[in-house]
Design a protein around this motif. Sequence first.
Motif, PDB file in Angstrom:
ATOM      1  N   HIS A 184       0.755   7.167   4.086  1.00  0.00           N
ATOM      2  CA  HIS A 184       0.445   6.819   5.474  1.00  0.00           C
ATOM      3  C   HIS A 184       0.147   5.333   5.613  1.00  0.00           C
ATOM      4  CE1 HIS A 184      -0.852  10.991   7.219  1.00  0.00           C
ATOM      5  NE2 HIS A 184       0.403  10.952   6.847  1.00  0.00           N
ATOM      6  N   GLY A 185      -0.234   4.691   4.517  1.00  0.00           N
ATOM      7  CA  GLY A 185      -0.627   3.294   4.600  1.00  0.00           C
ATOM      8  C   GLY A 185      -1.972   3.145   5.298  1.00  0.00           C
ATOM      9  N   MET A 186      -2.235   1.955   5.774  1.00  0.00           N
ATOM     10  CA  MET A 186      -3.495   1.645   6.446  1.00  0.00           C
ATOM     11  C   MET A 186      -3.352   1.823   7.952  1.00  0.00           C
ATOM     12  SD  MET A 186      -4.506  -1.809   4.288  1.00  0.00           S
ATOM     13  CE  MET A 186      -2.840  -2.505   4.400  1.00  0.00           C
ATOM     14  N   ALA A 187      -4.376   2.361   8.573  1.00  0.00           N
ATOM     15  CA  ALA A 187      -4.370   2.553  10.021  1.00  0.00           C
ATOM     16  C   ALA A 187      -4.845   1.288  10.718  1.00  0.00           C
ATOM     17  CB  ALA A 187      -5.262   3.726  10.401  1.00  0.00           C
TER      18      ALA A 187
ATOM     19  N   LEU B 252       9.192  -0.144   5.094  1.00  0.00           N
ATOM     20  CA  LEU B 252       8.075   0.602   4.524  1.00  0.00           C
ATOM     21  C   LEU B 252       6.932   0.729   5.533  1.00  0.00           C
ATOM     22  CD1 LEU B 252       8.019  -0.907   0.923  1.00  0.00           C
ATOM     23  CD2 LEU B 252       8.582   1.457   1.518  1.00  0.00           C
ATOM     24  N   ALA B 253       6.660  -0.341   6.265  1.00  0.00           N
ATOM     25  CA  ALA B 253       5.605  -0.303   7.267  1.00  0.00           C
ATOM     26  C   ALA B 253       5.954   0.667   8.391  1.00  0.00           C
ATOM     27  CB  ALA B 253       5.356  -1.704   7.829  1.00  0.00           C
ATOM     28  N   ARG B 254       7.226   0.682   8.823  1.00  0.00           N
ATOM     29  CA  ARG B 254       7.651   1.624   9.866  1.00  0.00           C
ATOM     30  C   ARG B 254       7.510   3.060   9.379  1.00  0.00           C
ATOM     31  NH1 ARG B 254      11.947  -1.948  10.458  1.00  0.00           N
ATOM     32  NH2 ARG B 254      13.342  -0.504   9.366  1.00  0.00           N
ATOM     33  N   THR B 255       7.875   3.286   8.126  1.00  0.00           N
ATOM     34  CA  THR B 255       7.758   4.632   7.562  1.00  0.00           C
ATOM     35  C   THR B 255       6.311   5.092   7.577  1.00  0.00           C
ATOM     36  OG1 THR B 255       9.697   4.309   6.140  1.00  0.00           O
ATOM     37  CG2 THR B 255       8.128   6.018   5.485  1.00  0.00           C
ATOM     38  N   ALA B 256       5.398   4.208   7.189  1.00  0.00           N
ATOM     39  CA  ALA B 256       3.979   4.554   7.186  1.00  0.00           C
ATOM     40  C   ALA B 256       3.507   4.913   8.596  1.00  0.00           C
ATOM     41  CB  ALA B 256       3.158   3.395   6.634  1.00  0.00           C
ATOM     42  N   GLU B 257       3.928   4.130   9.582  1.00  0.00           N
ATOM     43  CA  GLU B 257       3.515   4.389  10.957  1.00  0.00           C
ATOM     44  C   GLU B 257       4.032   5.740  11.442  1.00  0.00           C
ATOM     45  OE1 GLU B 257       3.637   2.280  15.387  1.00  0.00           O
ATOM     46  OE2 GLU B 257       4.734   1.406  13.709  1.00  0.00           O
TER      47      GLU B 257
ATOM     48  N   THR C 207       0.828  -1.205   0.000  1.00  0.00           N
ATOM     49  CA  THR C 207       0.000   0.000   0.000  1.00  0.00           C
ATOM     50  C   THR C 207       0.865   1.258   0.000  1.00  0.00           C
ATOM     51  OG1 THR C 207      -1.773  -1.148   1.172  1.00  0.00           O
ATOM     52  CG2 THR C 207      -1.786   1.252   1.281  1.00  0.00           C
ATOM     53  N   VAL C 208       1.954   1.237   0.761  1.00  0.00           N
ATOM     54  CA  VAL C 208       2.853   2.392   0.806  1.00  0.00           C
ATOM     55  C   VAL C 208       3.500   2.623  -0.559  1.00  0.00           C
ATOM     56  CG1 VAL C 208       4.985   3.300   1.820  1.00  0.00           C
ATOM     57  CG2 VAL C 208       3.291   2.177   3.273  1.00  0.00           C
ATOM     58  N   LEU C 209       3.921   1.560  -1.216  1.00  0.00           N
ATOM     59  CA  LEU C 209       4.526   1.707  -2.547  1.00  0.00           C
ATOM     60  C   LEU C 209       3.513   2.259  -3.551  1.00  0.00           C
ATOM     61  CD1 LEU C 209       6.782  -1.461  -2.973  1.00  0.00           C
ATOM     62  CD2 LEU C 209       7.505   0.923  -2.746  1.00  0.00           C
ATOM     63  N   LEU C 210       2.280   1.780  -3.489  1.00  0.00           N
ATOM     64  CA  LEU C 210       1.248   2.299  -4.379  1.00  0.00           C
ATOM     65  C   LEU C 210       1.004   3.784  -4.114  1.00  0.00           C
ATOM     66  CD1 LEU C 210      -1.306  -0.657  -4.272  1.00  0.00           C
ATOM     67  CD2 LEU C 210      -0.037   0.110  -6.282  1.00  0.00           C
TER      68      LEU C 210
ATOM     69  N   ASP D 186       3.183  11.587  12.653  1.00  0.00           N
ATOM     70  CA  ASP D 186       3.470  12.990  12.345  1.00  0.00           C
ATOM     71  C   ASP D 186       2.224  13.676  11.784  1.00  0.00           C
ATOM     72  OD1 ASP D 186       6.043  12.434  13.111  1.00  0.00           O
ATOM     73  OD2 ASP D 186       6.877  12.420  11.078  1.00  0.00           O
ATOM     74  N   GLY D 187       1.509  12.964  10.912  1.00  0.00           N
ATOM     75  CA  GLY D 187       0.315  13.533  10.303  1.00  0.00           C
ATOM     76  C   GLY D 187      -0.756  13.852  11.323  1.00  0.00           C
TER      77      GLY D 187
END
Length: 359
Positions: free
Chosen positions: A169-172, A237-242, A154-157, A247-248
Motif C-alpha cells: 500500500h505504501g505510505m498514506a 509504483l506510486a500509482r499502484t500503491a494508491e 517503500t512499495v518495493l520493500l 481498493d483496500g
Amino acid sequence: MGPAVGATPPDPGVPGASRPGRRRLPETSAVLEVRRAVRAWSGEFAGGSGVVAVALSGGADSLALTAAAVIEADSVDALIVDHRLQSGSAEVAAAAAAAALALGCRTARVLPVRVGVDGGMEAAARRARYSALDTARDGHPVLLGHTLDDQAETVLLGLARGSGGRSIHGMAAYTEPWGRPLLGVRRAVTRQLCADLGLSPHEDPHNSAPEFTRVRLRCEVLPLLEEVLGGGVAPALARTAEQLREDGAVLDALAGELLAVARCDADSLDARARADAGGDGSTLSVETLATAPAALRRRVIRSWLLAGGAKALTEKHLRAVDALVTAWRGQGGVAVGGGSPRTRLVAAREHGRLTLRER
C-alpha cells in the motif's frame, strides 16, 4: 543557509501569496509545484490552512516542505530531531533550526534523542524519531517530507516481504498525526526548489551508505529498473500503491461489516457454549467466516486478532488462524504473540467459534 526572497508578483492561483506579512518566494515551477502539493493536502486533510508542525531534517525534501508550508499554513512549528549518531549532528540540527526561522516558521525546536539497538539502527532511529515528534507536536499534525521516490522505494520493500496487498500500500497521505503532502512530488523537484531559494540542504551520509537496503534500492535497483523498463517506474509504483490503498479501504469497510455479523452470530450460540468459549464477546462464528470470500475473511481475522491484543502479526499467523476456519482437521490453537509475560495469546476453534484467550 538562508532563503532567497523573491520580489516577483504573487501567483493568483496559489492561495496565500498576497497575505499581509507573508514572505514571497520566487515563482519557479519547482516552488509552485511543492506549494500546490501542500495546499492540496491542507485542503483535503486539514480543512484549509491551520497550524502544523514540520519534521525538518535539513535535507532537501524537508526544507522544501517547510518553505511551502510557511506560505500555505497559518503557522508552522519546525521540529528537528537530533539522533546524535554522527559527530557534528548538533551543528546540523542548529543550522536546520536557523533555516526554519529564516523561512518564516513560528518556532524551531531541536529534539535530541537516544537511539537504541533493538531491530537494527534504522528501525531504532525511526522509533526514537517518531516518538520525539509525537511528544513535541502539541496536538498539531506533523508534516513529513516523503516524496514520490520514497513511496516507490517503500512499495518495493513491501513487495519483497510478500505479505499481501497491504504490504505494498505504501505510505498514506495522512495517518493521524502524520501528513505526507509530497507523495506526488519527485525528489528532483525538492532539490530544485532549494536551489531556486538559495538553500544549502544537508547531505546525510547515511543516505548514500550501501549497507542500508533502502539506499541500495535508491542507488542501484530503481535506476536499473528505469533503464530496463524504459522509465516511469517510480510513478508507476506510486500509482499502484494508491490504487491498492483505495481498493483496500473498500475491502476493510466490507470486512468491518462481516466482523460485526460474525460476532453477532457467535453470540447466538447457547449459553453453555458461550461459557465454554469464554463468553466475553471476543469470539467469531466459524460458519459465518467459512462462507465469506478469502480476502474479507482474512481481513476480519487480522482485525479481530489485533483488537484482541495480538502483536507482530505475520502472514504465517493469519494463514494458520484462517486454516482453523477453512481446513479444520482438529488441529490445536495458534499462538499469535501478545498476552502477559507468563502466558501466550492463542487463537483456537471451540464449539464452532474462534476464540482468543491467554493460556
